[in-house]
Design a protein around this motif. Structure first.
Motif, PDB file in Angstrom:
ATOM      1  N   LYS A  89       0.027  -0.080  11.890  1.00  0.00           N
ATOM      2  CA  LYS A  89       0.202   0.671  13.131  1.00  0.00           C
ATOM      3  C   LYS A  89      -0.213   2.111  12.898  1.00  0.00           C
ATOM      4  O   LYS A  89       0.091   2.698  11.856  1.00  0.00           O
ATOM      5  CB  LYS A  89       1.669   0.627  13.567  1.00  0.00           C
ATOM      6  N   LEU A  90      -0.876   2.692  13.911  1.00  0.00           N
ATOM      7  CA  LEU A  90      -1.414   4.036  13.805  1.00  0.00           C
ATOM      8  C   LEU A  90      -0.925   4.892  14.961  1.00  0.00           C
ATOM      9  O   LEU A  90      -0.895   4.451  16.108  1.00  0.00           O
ATOM     10  CB  LEU A  90      -2.938   3.962  13.828  1.00  0.00           C
ATOM     11  N   TYR A  91      -0.541   6.142  14.654  1.00  0.00           N
ATOM     12  CA  TYR A  91      -0.088   7.109  15.653  1.00  0.00           C
ATOM     13  C   TYR A  91      -0.829   8.420  15.440  1.00  0.00           C
ATOM     14  O   TYR A  91      -0.943   8.892  14.304  1.00  0.00           O
ATOM     15  CB  TYR A  91       1.413   7.366  15.521  1.00  0.00           C
ATOM     16  N   VAL A  92      -1.312   9.029  16.524  1.00  0.00           N
ATOM     17  CA  VAL A  92      -2.044  10.289  16.429  1.00  0.00           C
ATOM     18  C   VAL A  92      -1.554  11.245  17.503  1.00  0.00           C
ATOM     19  O   VAL A  92      -1.330  10.849  18.651  1.00  0.00           O
ATOM     20  CB  VAL A  92      -3.567  10.075  16.613  1.00  0.00           C
ATOM     21  N   SER A  93      -1.383  12.506  17.130  1.00  0.00           N
ATOM     22  CA  SER A  93      -1.072  13.576  18.073  1.00  0.00           C
ATOM     23  C   SER A  93      -1.835  14.810  17.617  1.00  0.00           C
ATOM     24  O   SER A  93      -1.487  15.423  16.602  1.00  0.00           O
ATOM     25  CB  SER A  93       0.433  13.850  18.118  1.00  0.00           C
ATOM     26  N   LYS A  94      -2.891  15.152  18.337  1.00  0.00           N
ATOM     27  CA  LYS A  94      -3.687  16.323  17.986  1.00  0.00           C
ATOM     28  C   LYS A  94      -3.069  17.580  18.602  1.00  0.00           C
ATOM     29  O   LYS A  94      -2.491  17.513  19.683  1.00  0.00           O
ATOM     30  CB  LYS A  94      -5.125  16.150  18.509  1.00  0.00           C
ATOM     31  N   PRO A  95      -3.157  18.718  17.917  1.00  0.00           N
ATOM     32  CA  PRO A  95      -3.843  18.909  16.639  1.00  0.00           C
ATOM     33  C   PRO A  95      -2.952  18.617  15.427  1.00  0.00           C
ATOM     34  O   PRO A  95      -1.775  18.920  15.431  1.00  0.00           O
ATOM     35  CB  PRO A  95      -4.200  20.395  16.684  1.00  0.00           C
ATOM     36  N   GLY A  96      -3.551  17.989  14.422  1.00  0.00           N
ATOM     37  CA  GLY A  96      -2.983  17.978  13.094  1.00  0.00           C
ATOM     38  C   GLY A  96      -2.009  16.894  12.712  1.00  0.00           C
ATOM     39  O   GLY A  96      -1.626  16.815  11.551  1.00  0.00           O
ATOM     40  N   LYS A  97      -1.574  16.025  13.642  1.00  0.00           N
ATOM     41  CA  LYS A  97      -0.513  15.090  13.305  1.00  0.00           C
ATOM     42  C   LYS A  97      -1.004  13.650  13.378  1.00  0.00           C
ATOM     43  O   LYS A  97      -1.646  13.263  14.356  1.00  0.00           O
ATOM     44  CB  LYS A  97       0.679  15.278  14.253  1.00  0.00           C
ATOM     45  N   LEU A  98      -0.671  12.898  12.351  1.00  0.00           N
ATOM     46  CA  LEU A  98      -1.092  11.495  12.278  1.00  0.00           C
ATOM     47  C   LEU A  98      -0.140  10.737  11.367  1.00  0.00           C
ATOM     48  O   LEU A  98       0.399  11.293  10.413  1.00  0.00           O
ATOM     49  CB  LEU A  98      -2.526  11.387  11.751  1.00  0.00           C
ATOM     50  N   ARG A  99       0.068   9.472  11.698  1.00  0.00           N
ATOM     51  CA  ARG A  99       0.843   8.585  10.824  1.00  0.00           C
ATOM     52  C   ARG A  99       0.246   7.191  10.915  1.00  0.00           C
ATOM     53  O   ARG A  99      -0.018   6.703  12.012  1.00  0.00           O
ATOM     54  CB  ARG A  99       2.301   8.534  11.255  1.00  0.00           C
ATOM     55  N   PHE A 100      -0.011   6.559   9.786  1.00  0.00           N
ATOM     56  CA  PHE A 100      -0.284   5.137   9.840  1.00  0.00           C
ATOM     57  C   PHE A 100       0.473   4.396   8.765  1.00  0.00           C
ATOM     58  O   PHE A 100       0.651   4.871   7.650  1.00  0.00           O
ATOM     59  CB  PHE A 100      -1.775   4.787   9.869  1.00  0.00           C
ATOM     60  N   GLU A 101       0.979   3.236   9.168  1.00  0.00           N
ATOM     61  CA  GLU A 101       1.844   2.404   8.351  1.00  0.00           C
ATOM     62  C   GLU A 101       1.175   1.053   8.151  1.00  0.00           C
ATOM     63  O   GLU A 101       0.800   0.395   9.111  1.00  0.00           O
ATOM     64  CB  GLU A 101       3.204   2.204   9.029  1.00  0.00           C
ATOM     65  N   TYR A 102       1.087   0.639   6.896  1.00  0.00           N
ATOM     66  CA  TYR A 102       0.524  -0.670   6.595  1.00  0.00           C
ATOM     67  C   TYR A 102       1.600  -1.738   6.711  1.00  0.00           C
ATOM     68  O   TYR A 102       2.725  -1.554   6.248  1.00  0.00           O
ATOM     69  CB  TYR A 102      -0.044  -0.689   5.175  1.00  0.00           C
ATOM     70  N   GLN A 104       3.356  -5.346   5.762  1.00  0.00           N
ATOM     71  CA  GLN A 104       3.498  -6.087   4.513  1.00  0.00           C
ATOM     72  C   GLN A 104       2.373  -7.103   4.371  1.00  0.00           C
ATOM     73  O   GLN A 104       1.893  -7.620   5.372  1.00  0.00           O
ATOM     74  CB  GLN A 104       4.862  -6.796   4.485  1.00  0.00           C
ATOM     75  N   PRO A 105       1.893  -7.360   3.163  1.00  0.00           N
ATOM     76  CA  PRO A 105       2.490  -6.978   1.876  1.00  0.00           C
ATOM     77  C   PRO A 105       2.110  -5.577   1.395  1.00  0.00           C
ATOM     78  O   PRO A 105       2.596  -5.138   0.357  1.00  0.00           O
ATOM     79  CB  PRO A 105       1.937  -8.029   0.906  1.00  0.00           C
ATOM     80  N   ALA A 106       1.237  -4.856   2.100  1.00  0.00           N
ATOM     81  CA  ALA A 106       0.914  -3.490   1.694  1.00  0.00           C
ATOM     82  C   ALA A 106       2.147  -2.610   1.836  1.00  0.00           C
ATOM     83  O   ALA A 106       3.020  -2.873   2.671  1.00  0.00           O
ATOM     84  CB  ALA A 106      -0.229  -2.947   2.543  1.00  0.00           C
ATOM     85  N   THR A 107       2.214  -1.558   1.042  1.00  0.00           N
ATOM     86  CA  THR A 107       3.415  -0.709   1.015  1.00  0.00           C
ATOM     87  C   THR A 107       3.086   0.763   1.255  1.00  0.00           C
ATOM     88  O   THR A 107       3.958   1.616   1.101  1.00  0.00           O
ATOM     89  CB  THR A 107       4.123  -0.842  -0.347  1.00  0.00           C
ATOM     90  N   MET A 108       1.872   1.067   1.665  1.00  0.00           N
ATOM     91  CA  MET A 108       1.472   2.458   1.830  1.00  0.00           C
ATOM     92  C   MET A 108       1.772   2.964   3.230  1.00  0.00           C
ATOM     93  O   MET A 108       1.739   2.216   4.213  1.00  0.00           O
ATOM     94  CB  MET A 108      -0.035   2.595   1.553  1.00  0.00           C
ATOM     95  N   GLU A 109       2.057   4.253   3.343  1.00  0.00           N
ATOM     96  CA  GLU A 109       2.087   4.954   4.612  1.00  0.00           C
ATOM     97  C   GLU A 109       1.536   6.354   4.387  1.00  0.00           C
ATOM     98  O   GLU A 109       1.699   6.929   3.302  1.00  0.00           O
ATOM     99  CB  GLU A 109       3.498   5.004   5.206  1.00  0.00           C
ATOM    100  N   ILE A 110       0.822   6.872   5.383  1.00  0.00           N
ATOM    101  CA  ILE A 110       0.204   8.187   5.275  1.00  0.00           C
ATOM    102  C   ILE A 110       0.624   8.999   6.486  1.00  0.00           C
ATOM    103  O   ILE A 110       0.518   8.540   7.623  1.00  0.00           O
ATOM    104  CB  ILE A 110      -1.323   8.080   5.174  1.00  0.00           C
ATOM    105  N   ILE A 111       1.122  10.216   6.239  1.00  0.00           N
ATOM    106  CA  ILE A 111       1.666  11.056   7.301  1.00  0.00           C
ATOM    107  C   ILE A 111       1.049  12.447   7.215  1.00  0.00           C
ATOM    108  O   ILE A 111       1.025  13.061   6.150  1.00  0.00           O
ATOM    109  CB  ILE A 111       3.201  11.179   7.187  1.00  0.00           C
ATOM    110  N   ALA A 112       0.540  12.932   8.347  1.00  0.00           N
ATOM    111  CA  ALA A 112       0.094  14.313   8.462  1.00  0.00           C
ATOM    112  C   ALA A 112       0.990  14.996   9.485  1.00  0.00           C
ATOM    113  O   ALA A 112       1.142  14.513  10.608  1.00  0.00           O
ATOM    114  CB  ALA A 112      -1.365  14.384   8.907  1.00  0.00           C
ATOM    115  N   ASP A 113       1.594  16.141   9.107  1.00  0.00           N
ATOM    116  CA  ASP A 113       2.563  16.803   9.974  1.00  0.00           C
ATOM    117  C   ASP A 113       2.013  18.065  10.643  1.00  0.00           C
ATOM    118  O   ASP A 113       2.762  18.830  11.253  1.00  0.00           O
ATOM    119  CB  ASP A 113       3.834  17.144   9.193  1.00  0.00           C
ATOM    120  N   GLY A 114       0.706  18.272  10.547  1.00  0.00           N
ATOM    121  CA  GLY A 114       0.089  19.462  11.112  1.00  0.00           C
ATOM    122  C   GLY A 114      -0.289  20.492  10.067  1.00  0.00           C
ATOM    123  O   GLY A 114      -1.128  21.360  10.316  1.00  0.00           O
ATOM    124  N   VAL A 115       0.347  20.417   8.899  1.00  0.00           N
ATOM    125  CA  VAL A 115       0.053  21.338   7.795  1.00  0.00           C
ATOM    126  C   VAL A 115      -0.330  20.565   6.543  1.00  0.00           C
ATOM    127  O   VAL A 115      -1.319  20.870   5.876  1.00  0.00           O
ATOM    128  CB  VAL A 115       1.262  22.242   7.491  1.00  0.00           C
TER     129      VAL A 115
END
Length: 233
Positions: A89-102, A104-115
């Motif tokens: 699942k992917l979430y985006v809020s410009k400017p600068g914010k993003l989150r995507f969650e893999y 299972q079985p993947a365990t990664m998540e990546i988060i951008a908070d604007g900075v």
């Protein structure tokens, strides 16, 4: 901080997602709101980018395309260079914010908070933090993108069916990230892209169930403390 293969692939995946997210979002936003714009023409039987399109016009059309959407929620499917498939699942809020969650079985998540950008592994309970400006992501999370200002454009070419814009970003860990975008000339929507990160990993991403109307909860973009992890069931 260490730069292992998983972390480098994560940065490449993050860049790949942003490219597809911003472009797919713009396409959907144009269809939903039907704004009156300089480009592209909306007639189905006319081409927005004919063969031999002037490169400067193509770049401006790409800028308009990427800048059309500010929010997005979507499901994604990713295929890496090794052919392995991942979803999430992917979430985006410009400017600068993003989150995507893999999922299972993947365990990664990546988060951008604007900075900052955090690459987190839920299984290993590890977290790597970067400033957005140190990653290949900075220009794609800007509210107002100008490709000529924010990246190096190495080539623009067009034929009967496609316009291809090739980019490089040299301000990334480990070297230069290379991005190739192929736009469909019928409506100048992004139909194919290729991202090669500084380590040579290539990533392909497809989005589904795109929602440009809902504003994601701002809490999704909060980077947790390194000591705080969800329970593993």
């Amino acid at each position: 901080m260490a730069e292992g293969p998983t972390m480098n692939r994560g940065l490449g995946y993050f860049l790949a997602f942003l490219l597809f997210v911003m472009s797919s979002g713009a396409s959907q936003a144009q269809k939903a709101s039907a704004p009156e714009k300089k480009t592209p023409p909306k007639q189905e039987n006319s081409k927005a980018a004919p063969e031999g399109l002037d490169p400067q016009i193509a770049i401006q059309m790409a800028d308009d395309y990427f800048n059309a959407a500010k929010f997005m929620t979507a499901d994604f499917v990713q295929v890496g260079v090794d052919g392995r498939r991942a979803e999430g699942k992917l979430y985006v809020s410009k400017p600068g914010k993003l989150r995507f969650e893999y999922a299972q079985p993947a365990t990664m998540e990546i988060i951008a908070d604007g900075v900052s950008v955090a690459i987190r592994d839920r299984k290993l309970q590890t977290q790597q933090i970067y400033f957005i400006g140190q990653t290949p992501l900075k220009f794609l999370l800007q509210e107002h993108l100008k490709l000529k200002r924010d990246v190096k454009i190495t080539n623009v070419s067009s034929n009967t069916n496609s316009t291809i814009i090739t980019l490089e970003d040299t301000a990334t860990f480990g070297g230069t990230s290379k991005i190739k975008l192929a736009f469909d000339n019928k409506n100048f929507s992004l139909k194919q892209w290729e991202v090669t990160d500084p380590q040579g990993y290539q990533t392909l991403v497809t989005l589904h169930n795109i929602d440009l109307k809902s504003v994601p909860d701002n809490g999704l973009f909060r980077i947790p403390s390194n000591e705080i992890w969800p329970s593993q069931n």
